[in-house]
Design an enzyme around this catalytic site. Structure first.
Site, PDB file in Angstrom:
ATOM      1  N   ASP A 272     -39.620 -66.884 -37.892  1.00 57.67           N
ATOM      2  CA  ASP A 272     -38.349 -66.951 -37.451  1.00 57.67           C
ATOM      3  C   ASP A 272     -38.103 -68.819 -37.972  1.00 57.67           C
ATOM      4  O   ASP A 272     -36.156 -69.364 -38.441  1.00 57.67           O
ATOM      5  CB  ASP A 272     -38.245 -67.795 -35.653  1.00 57.67           C
ATOM      6  CG  ASP A 272     -39.036 -66.357 -35.629  1.00 57.67           C
ATOM      7  OD1 ASP A 272     -39.557 -65.787 -36.109  1.00 57.67           O
ATOM      8  OD2 ASP A 272     -38.721 -66.119 -34.429  1.00 57.67           O
TER       9      ASP A 272
ATOM     10  N   GLN B   9     -34.311 -53.703 -36.092  1.00 55.12           N
ATOM     11  CA  GLN B   9     -32.684 -54.974 -36.439  1.00 55.12           C
ATOM     12  C   GLN B   9     -32.621 -55.146 -38.113  1.00 55.12           C
ATOM     13  O   GLN B   9     -32.901 -54.349 -38.680  1.00 55.12           O
ATOM     14  CB  GLN B   9     -33.981 -56.078 -35.792  1.00 55.12           C
ATOM     15  CG  GLN B   9     -35.269 -56.462 -37.113  1.00 55.12           C
ATOM     16  CD  GLN B   9     -36.161 -57.438 -36.752  1.00 55.12           C
ATOM     17  OE1 GLN B   9     -36.979 -57.680 -35.604  1.00 55.12           O
ATOM     18  NE2 GLN B   9     -36.174 -58.373 -37.004  1.00 55.12           N
TER      19      GLN B   9
ATOM     20  N   GLU C 277     -39.735 -53.093 -37.260  1.00 56.13           N
ATOM     21  CA  GLU C 277     -40.569 -53.007 -37.420  1.00 56.13           C
ATOM     22  C   GLU C 277     -41.049 -51.618 -36.757  1.00 56.13           C
ATOM     23  O   GLU C 277     -42.592 -51.527 -36.078  1.00 56.13           O
ATOM     24  CB  GLU C 277     -41.774 -54.109 -36.622  1.00 56.13           C
ATOM     25  CG  GLU C 277     -41.933 -55.259 -36.906  1.00 56.13           C
ATOM     26  CD  GLU C 277     -42.124 -56.682 -35.705  1.00 56.13           C
ATOM     27  OE1 GLU C 277     -42.478 -57.500 -36.382  1.00 56.13           O
ATOM     28  OE2 GLU C 277     -41.912 -56.432 -33.955  1.00 56.13           O
TER      29      GLU C 277
END
Length: 778
Positions: A361, A614, A500
């Protein structure tokens, strides 16, 4: 709006209240929302953070103070930020009755975060069981000027009675991590001292259980009325792990008393253990001499300067502008400008989730914000990775690879902190393979280094730290590639990409592209350094044994890394075999414009479908957009947008940016709103655990990279290609480029004005046309 907010507070609080565009307001008290607001109202200053708990304490609360970089493991399965003693508690009693929001009838309640000046203000009117009514107003701040200082001031007015009020100034050392989760509770500190600070006040010293790192906290309370000290009794009590200063004072109906609690915290990281209390005492004396108002004035000036650098002004979309500022506020408040041994946790310093660990991140979501607005903080974030390079080398070797493999979750020592097993609230366990397979964090670290240098032109960092990291990460990817002789290509097996929900897979296209990029970048970097910084390159290559033969081998491999896609098209395959999975599309959205989970997933495993968590392929398009033509980006965005659940807060901002690049502007605006309000409306139901740091960085990127269309090319030249939505009348912001500080203003006609605030005049490309950015005077 601003006038209405100011009217909710009395005259003495007006200097701590800004106009409505800067205030995040809580207008009624609901105990079930306490934990959310504790995160939203958390105050930080780069050194420490304290959640927005109530001073008197509440039944439903996770009172936490974290010092950036102070980690401990104890009985847990990872090193995590240790919850420090709670300095905040300040309780008031009338005839043994606690005057608190959960002990009295609430006649009025307003609490608000002043983002402009980083202060938390509160105004309540309470009626106790005997009908006594008390108005209590408060202001709290954690000093940005002197980062070891914190304070809260209470204005206490008895409305229909006179008498004696008793006060307890408490430092609570009984705090633990995960206090509301019975299965996961853990205590990371033990008591080493509980005593009076000097003649008055309280001092509590604790140490972490593993490393025995000492932390000292001192507090004292001053009570005045009409400028006169009105304390009648002052006593100190040592109650186990609680240090308590007791005070009492007389009050008269309608007259206001001011209670100021000063607090100071230091750790053994800053001063020797033997000097800890003495340092706290001296700082306290200086703090009290300065006084609450003067310290706040200095703190306020610090935030005025921060907002000069980082503010974004959106005319015509006020609520969104406030939400954007909210994300910027928490992000810029948490980063340290003075300590390169700390990073930014996935939940900032605002909550317990992820233990304060740094992830990918930092480099891909937060670093761009800092590189353009606070370059010195960006350098610290990347220097952190250099400090932990030896640990990354050890991590690679332990896993059978060469070079440096950065951990998926990083704390203070650089070892992998991602647990091997995950324990659910019901006690069931399952094997966690994230650290085993999710190797793309190493590419993210490398990309962050390259991106920082491209934006800032910090050649000194590149020569002394960055180049070494880039070379060692390239070595890792070289050892990670596997040659498939019958296909004459290199593959990367058993990995997990950003998505994931499919793990592990072979040849995740995101991972393979980033591995190839890392190798290519270092090959070209070596050539440049050899030509332009020969001596420095020679010293580095000799020290880490980098040879021309090794570079040649990398070049051979990078040209044959397999990049899966649908045959005969430019549709990238997220991983090998993805197109063979069951096709499931998203076609419903809830009231918050969030995807509704398809019904089929009730009976079919997500891993057996094309539904993804995502941005994965779309994340690749965002990072390496120069490698793809417009049609390729449009095709892949359209395909994967219908299949992405946005199960991670990292996702919406990337789809917003890419939506603008491919012409899907209406969805881009919707994605920005989802991201900007994610924590404010608790969109994912987990704001109680802290603010989503990567999402905050993504919000900034969406506005600046997406709607303003700003980017820096490999030559360091700045480009602006605006695409403002119809809801906006104008957009303005400021950025740093290598030798200039610029203000950029864009109006609703997409006209761009660039002004040099400091530094040299510079060239900038506006919609592809070269223009000169000039000073205001010209």
């Amino acid at each position: 709006m601003g006038h209405t907010i100011k009217n909710k507070f009395s005259e003495q609080l007006q200097e701590y209240v800004s106009s409505g565009e800067w205030m995040i307001v809580q207008e009624d008290y609901k105990p079930e929302e306490n934990l959310k607001y504790e995160s939203l109202f958390c105050l930080t200053n780069g050194y420490l953070g304290t959640r927005g708990s109530h001073e008197e304490g509440t039944a439903r609360s996770i009172p936490c103070t974290y010092i950036n970089g102070v980690f401990d493991k104890s009985e847990t399965f990872m090193r995590e930020l240790a919850n420090m003693p709670n300095w905040l508690l300040l309780r008031l009693y009338v005839e043994k009755e606690l005057i608190g929001i959960e002990n009295c009838e609430i006649l009025s309640f307003t609490r608000a975060l002043n983002m402009r000046h980083a202060a938390l203000v509160k105004s309540v009117c309470l009626r106790d069981r005997k009908g006594r009514e008390t108005r209590i107003e408060s202001v709290r701040f954690i000093s940005r000027k002197h980062v070891h200082r914190m304070a809260v001031k209470l204005y206490v007015t008895p409305l229909n009675y006179s008498g004696i009020i008793e006060a307890e100034n408490i430092i609570d050392g009984t705090v633990i991590n995960f206090c509301d989760a019975p299965r996961f509770k853990v205590k990371h500190t033990y008591l080493t001292a509980n005593e009076v600070l000097e003649e008055k006040g309280a001092y509590l010293e604790t140490a972490t259980r593993d490393d025995h790192l000492h932390e000292g906290c001192g507090t004292c309370v001053q009570i005045v009325q009409g400028g006169r000290d009105v304390v009648k009794t002052n006593m100190f009590h040592s109650f186990g792990e609680q240090a308590v200063e007791f005070l009492d004072f007389d009050v008269c109906e309608g007259e206001t008393a001011e209670l100021t609690k000063y607090a100071v915290i230091y750790t053994e990281r800053e001063v020797k253990k033997e000097a800890l209390k003495e340092t706290v005492q001296k700082e306290m004396r200086d703090f009290r001499e300065t006084g609450f108002e003067a310290e706040f004035a200095m703190h306020k000036e610090c935030y005025e300067r921060l907002w000069q650098e980082a503010d974004i002004r959106i005319e015509g979309d006020g609520e969104l502008n406030k939400a954007v500022r909210f994300n910027i506020f928490h992000l810029m408040s948490t980063a340290s400008e003075f300590d390169s041994h700390v990073n930014i946790g996935a939940k900032l310093l605002h909550g317990e989730e992820y233990g304060g660990h740094a992830f990918w991140d930092t480099e891909l979501f937060m670093l761009p914000f800092f590189a353009y607005t606070f370059p010195e903080k960006a350098r610290n974030l990347e220097t952190y990775r250099y400090h932990l390079l030896p640990a990354a080398r050890e991590n690679a070797a332990a896993n059978g690879y060469r070079g440096a493999q950065y951990p998926w979750e990083s704390a203070d020592d650089g070892t992998e902190q991602c647990p091997d097993w995950t324990i659910e609230p019901d006690g069931t366990c399952y094997r966690c393979y994230v650290a085993v397979y999710e190797h793309h964090v190493t590419a993210a670290v490398a990309f962050g280094i390259a991106n920082y240098v491209r934006i800032t032109k910090d050649v000194d960092f590149l020569l002394h730290m960055g180049a070494e990291i880039l070379i060692e990460t390239a070595r890792f990817w070289m050892s990670r590639c596997q040659y498939i002789e019958e296909k004459d290509r290199y593959e990367i097996h058993q990995v997990t990409g950003p998505d994931e929900w499919h793990e592990p897979v072979d040849n995740n296209v995101y991972t393979n592209y980033l591995a190839r990029w890392n190798l290519r970048y270092v090959i070209e970097l070596a050539k440049t350094l050899r030509q332009e910084h020969g001596e420095a390159y020679t010293r580095l290559s000799e020290r880490i044994n980098l040879t021309e033969e090794e570079l040649a081998a990398w070049n051979k491999v990078q040209g044959k890394i397999y990049l899966p896609k649908k045959e005969g098209t430019q549709l990238l395959e997220q991983f090998e075999g993805y197109f063979d999975l069951k096709e499931v599309l998203i076609d419903k959205y809830d009231k918050n414009d969030w995807p509704v989970r398809p019904e089929i997933l009730k009976t079919t495993k997500t891993s057996e479908t094309q539904i993804i968590k995502q941005a994965d392929v779309v994340m690749l398009l965002h990072l390496l957009g120069e490698e793809f033509d417009e049609e390729t980006m449009k095709l892949n965005y359209s395909y994967y947008e219908k299949r992405t659940m946005h199960g991670s807060s990292l996702s919406p901002s990337i789809y917003a940016i890419m939506g603008l690049k491919v012409g899907d502007s209406s969805k881009a605006y919707r994605y920005l709103r989802r991201a900007a309000f994610l924590d404010l409306i608790d969109l994912q139901g987990n704001t109680r655990e802290g603010i989503h740091a990567a999402n905050a960085g993504g919000v900034w990127q969406t506005v600046i990279f997406g709607f303003a269309g700003l980017w820096t090319d490999d030559g360091g030249r700045l480009h602006v290609n605006p695409r403002l939505p119809g809801e906006w009348k104008s957009l303005s912001f400021r950025i740093h480029c290598p030798e200039s500080w610029l203000q950029i203003e864009i109006d609703e006609a997409q006209e761009v004005k660039v002004t040099v605030l400091e530094g040299k005049e510079t060239d900038i490309f506006v919609n592809g046309e070269l223009k000169k950015a000039r000073r205001i005077s010209q």
